[in-house]
Design a protein around this motif. Structure first.
Motif, PDB file in Angstrom:
ATOM      1  N   ASN A  18       0.831  -1.201   0.000  1.00  0.00           N
ATOM      2  CA  ASN A  18       0.000   0.000   0.000  1.00  0.00           C
ATOM      3  C   ASN A  18       0.868   1.255   0.000  1.00  0.00           C
ATOM      4  N   GLN A  19       1.916   1.282   0.804  1.00  0.00           N
ATOM      5  CA  GLN A  19       2.794   2.447   0.848  1.00  0.00           C
ATOM      6  C   GLN A  19       3.566   2.624  -0.459  1.00  0.00           C
ATOM      7  N   LEU A  20       3.879   1.536  -1.139  1.00  0.00           N
ATOM      8  CA  LEU A  20       4.538   1.648  -2.442  1.00  0.00           C
ATOM      9  C   LEU A  20       3.585   2.237  -3.482  1.00  0.00           C
ATOM     10  N   HIS A  21       2.305   1.857  -3.418  1.00  0.00           N
ATOM     11  CA  HIS A  21       1.311   2.481  -4.291  1.00  0.00           C
ATOM     12  C   HIS A  21       1.215   3.976  -4.002  1.00  0.00           C
ATOM     13  N   ILE A  22       1.192   4.333  -2.734  1.00  0.00           N
ATOM     14  CA  ILE A  22       1.117   5.739  -2.347  1.00  0.00           C
ATOM     15  C   ILE A  22       2.366   6.494  -2.805  1.00  0.00           C
ATOM     16  N   LYS A  23       3.519   5.862  -2.677  1.00  0.00           N
ATOM     17  CA  LYS A  23       4.758   6.491  -3.139  1.00  0.00           C
ATOM     18  C   LYS A  23       4.690   6.786  -4.630  1.00  0.00           C
ATOM     19  N   CYS A  65       8.664   0.838  -6.295  1.00  0.00           N
ATOM     20  CA  CYS A  65       7.370   1.120  -6.913  1.00  0.00           C
ATOM     21  C   CYS A  65       7.584   1.317  -8.408  1.00  0.00           C
ATOM     22  N   MET A  66       6.502   1.538  -9.127  1.00  0.00           N
ATOM     23  CA  MET A  66       6.583   1.610 -10.584  1.00  0.00           C
ATOM     24  C   MET A  66       7.417   2.795 -11.067  1.00  0.00           C
ATOM     25  N   ARG A 106       8.334  -5.178  -6.889  1.00  0.00           N
ATOM     26  CA  ARG A 106       6.954  -5.241  -6.455  1.00  0.00           C
ATOM     27  C   ARG A 106       6.154  -6.214  -7.307  1.00  0.00           C
ATOM     28  N   GLU A 107       6.447  -6.270  -8.609  1.00  0.00           N
ATOM     29  CA  GLU A 107       5.735  -7.201  -9.475  1.00  0.00           C
ATOM     30  C   GLU A 107       6.050  -8.639  -9.101  1.00  0.00           C
TER      31      GLU A 107
END
Length: 656
Positions: free
Chosen positions: A566-571, A639-640, A650-651
């Motif tokens: 979730n934090q990586l998505h937010i980043k 993250c992406m 992450r993938e």
């Protein structure tokens, strides 16, 4: 009598634009004695300047004053008169272009929304749908889907400087604005409505509950457009009196749908749809009869625009993503944001002229993108040929029935930390009922939990100390307070270790601590940190190692990894926002502060997983196959938007 004239500087053309006359006795103009006039030329110019150059009425009037006398001597002020004439002229233009002068019922026979410019491309059974469109094959149903987008703009405020009685609207229900009287009456019945949010990042709901509405008759405007072509919908605009409340948007939504065929499938895009649609059916029943409707849920799909969805929780990103809606193509749902950048509803009506060119350009892009995506999809299908039938069946079942299992939603199985604690607390309570004597008032599971909480405090102090080396005096005070609290916790924990884990005290006594060792670096010596020989022979209470093992597993399974994702998505969202929106020192400083705060959370979650993984590895005697998870490496935490991480760590973790 005297006359004030505004002149056109263009040579060879009619020069009088606006003239206003007063009798010598000072008697102003009236309806039966007109003394104020404006030529069609000046009104047409103002209309075009507003649409194309986004010139305000005030600025246009100031130009006319300059053309009249540029020496600094202002002519008499006819600004309010000009505003009234411009409004009347635009109103007459709308009636003229709609052909109301040739209608037997005349102007007053104009129906609700009849003067609005309808989108010529959106599906409409009366205009552009073939016979039998209702019975189209499942593969062609996406051709007959109407995309609508809702949103609000809080820049369009209006202070309490007048009233509807003093300044009434001209045909407010005939074009884009909702009917004033029933709209106001309905809002008076929902004055106590309170919007609640269970999703992160919903600033719109903060506006809904704002207290800074005093002195304003309108705090913003709610609006609906067709999401693909950005045409403002008939009767799809309404004032907001206290932020973006559900009641306002419900009424606007119902007002739009009364002009739509109920048989057409609809996809509704709204940046807070995850909250708004939850009790939508119940709220629609409370709407006045004018806009009340019956909603067939199977014909509706609710989504969040693609840019806004990154600010929502992972659960929202799975349930309301446009990428997972069949037939949505590359619709982003953000089209409603673009009209706010111009001058609202008026500017959108001019898009009809350039619509064919726009559609052809989008079609060319879609064809190229389709070829690229199809090639990648076919290659992936060949590589995963044995799994494709199962995946395809899951996707088809979900698309046919949204209540079926969502194949895109990641499920986390097993007990959480709280579940594990409850399990051991229940077992200890049953043992107490059977008369099993307790070693201490603090139970074994509470002892392990206290150790894990101390470990969490050490981790927080350590991470904050590393990320805030150049801190302020306030930060230094905060760090010293945390360290003092941690010291007291360590002293209490050592007393418990004498009962449950005496071998840990022996190991700590035999250890030579570095002279500069900080409190956050002091080892706790939980059972997993001891050798098997140290835990035997009374060095550790029986069963304690199993309690820690189960709690460590819960940390890995349901606490750290989901929160880390979730934090990586937010980043990812933060970095995109910083790249496209942060300018100058102030905004960049704020953006860096937010990114640093997110970095702290990522560091905490990743270290917690790593420590739990290493503890389980020691308990398993070094056998990685018994740990249950692969080791989390630094290069996996991306993250992406991280360099080299587009198909990186992450993938891989998502696939595992």
């Amino acid at each position: 009598m005297y006359t004030s004239t505004f002149a056109d500087a263009t040579p060879g053309r009619g020069r009088i634009l606006i003239s206003s006359s007063y009798a010598l006795d000072g008697t102003p103009a009236s309806d039966d004695r007109t003394r104020t006039a404006a030529t069609f030329e000046v009104l047409d110019k103002y209309h075009l300047h507003t649409l194309q150059a986004k010139t305000t009425a005030y600025d246009f009037y100031a130009v006319l004053e300059r053309l009249t006398d540029n020496t600094g001597i202002k002519p008499p002020n006819w600004y309010q008169v000009f505003l009234r004439m411009a409004r009347q002229y635009r109103h007459l233009l709308m009636l003229k272009r709609a052909g109301r002068g040739h209608d037997p019922t005349g102007v007053w026979g104009t129906g609700a929304g009849e003067l609005a410019v309808d989108c010529p491309v959106c599906p409409n059974p009366k205009v552009n749908l073939p016979e039998g469109w209702e019975d189209a094959a499942p593969g062609n149903q996406f051709l007959y889907v109407l995309f609508l987008a809702l949103d609000a703009c809080f820049w369009l405020k209006r202070r309490m400087v007048s009233s509807e009685i003093k300044d009434p609207g001209l045909g407010t229900r005939w074009a884009y604005v909702v009917e004033n009287v029933p709209y106001r009456h309905f809002l008076q019945t929902v004055t106590n409505q309170k919007e609640m949010s269970t999703c992160s990042g919903l600033a719109a709901l903060d506006y809904a509950n704002t207290k800074f509405s005093r002195g304003y008759s309108t705090t913003g405007v709610g609006m609906g457009v067709c999401a693909r072509h950005e045409f403002v919908q008939p009767n799809g605009v309404g004032d907001l009196q206290k932020g973006e409340r559900f009641a306002n948007m419900d009424y606007i939504f119902g007002s739009i749908l009364r002009h739509k065929d109920p048989r057409v499938r609809k996809i509704i895009s709204y940046d807070i749809v995850c909250q708004w649609w939850t009790y939508l059916l119940e709220r629609l029943q409370t709407l006045p009869p004018l806009v009340r409707m019956t909603m067939i849920l199977k014909l509706f799909r609710f989504v969040i625009p693609k840019m806004h969805i990154h600010s929502h929780t992972l659960d929202c990103q799975v349930k309301f993503s446009l990428n997972l809606v069949p037939g949505s193509g590359q619709t982003d749902g953000e089209g409603i944001e673009r009209p706010w950048a111009s001058i609202g509803a008026i500017a959108t009506s001019t898009r009809t002229i350039g619509l064919p060119v726009l559609l052809w350009r989008r079609l060319d892009v879609a064809r190229k993108e389709q070829a690229s995506q199809r090639e990648a999809f076919e290659l992936f299908s060949v590589q995963q040929a044995d799994r494709v039938p199962v995946w395809k069946k899951m996707v088809e079942d979900f698309e046919m029935d949204g209540d079926k299992k969502n194949p895109y939603q990641m499920e986390v199985g097993g007990l959480t930390e709280m579940d594990v604690r409850l399990k051991f607390v229940t077992e200890e309570a049953e043992e107490a009922k059977r008369g099993v004597p307790a070693l201490h008032v603090v139970t074994p599971s509470a002892f392990i939990n206290a150790g894990l909480m101390l470990e969490e405090q050490q981790r927080r102090v350590r991470v904050q100390a590393e990320l805030k080396k150049a801190g302020t005096t306030a930060m230094e005070i905060n760090m010293k307070t945390l360290c003092s609290k941690l010291n007291r916790g360590l002293d209490q924990f050592c007393k418990l270790q004498a009962t449950y884990n005496p071998a840990a005290l022996q190991a700590l006594a035999a250890r030579t601590a570095p002279p500069d060792e900080l409190v956050e670096q002091t080892p706790l010596m939980l059972p997993s940190a001891l050798l098997p020989a140290q835990r035997e022979g009374g060095g550790c209470v029986a069963g304690l190692i199993d309690i820690e093992n189960d709690m460590r597993a819960a940390q890995c399974r349901t606490t750290t990894l989901p929160r880390l994702r979730n934090q990586l998505h937010i980043k990812s969202r933060f970095l995109l926002y910083k790249k496209h929106n942060s300018r100058h020192q102030g905004m960049n400083t704020r953006s860096r502060t937010i990114v640093a705060r997110n970095k702290t959370k990522i560091r905490l979650h990743s270290e917690k997983f790593q420590m739990a993984w290493e503890a389980r590895l020691r308990i398993a005697g070094g056998d990685k196959s018994k740990v249950g998870w692969p080791k989390l490496k630094k290069e996996d935490i991306q993250c992406m938007q991280d360099r080299g991480g587009r198909r990186g760590g992450r993938e891989r973790w998502r696939q595992r």
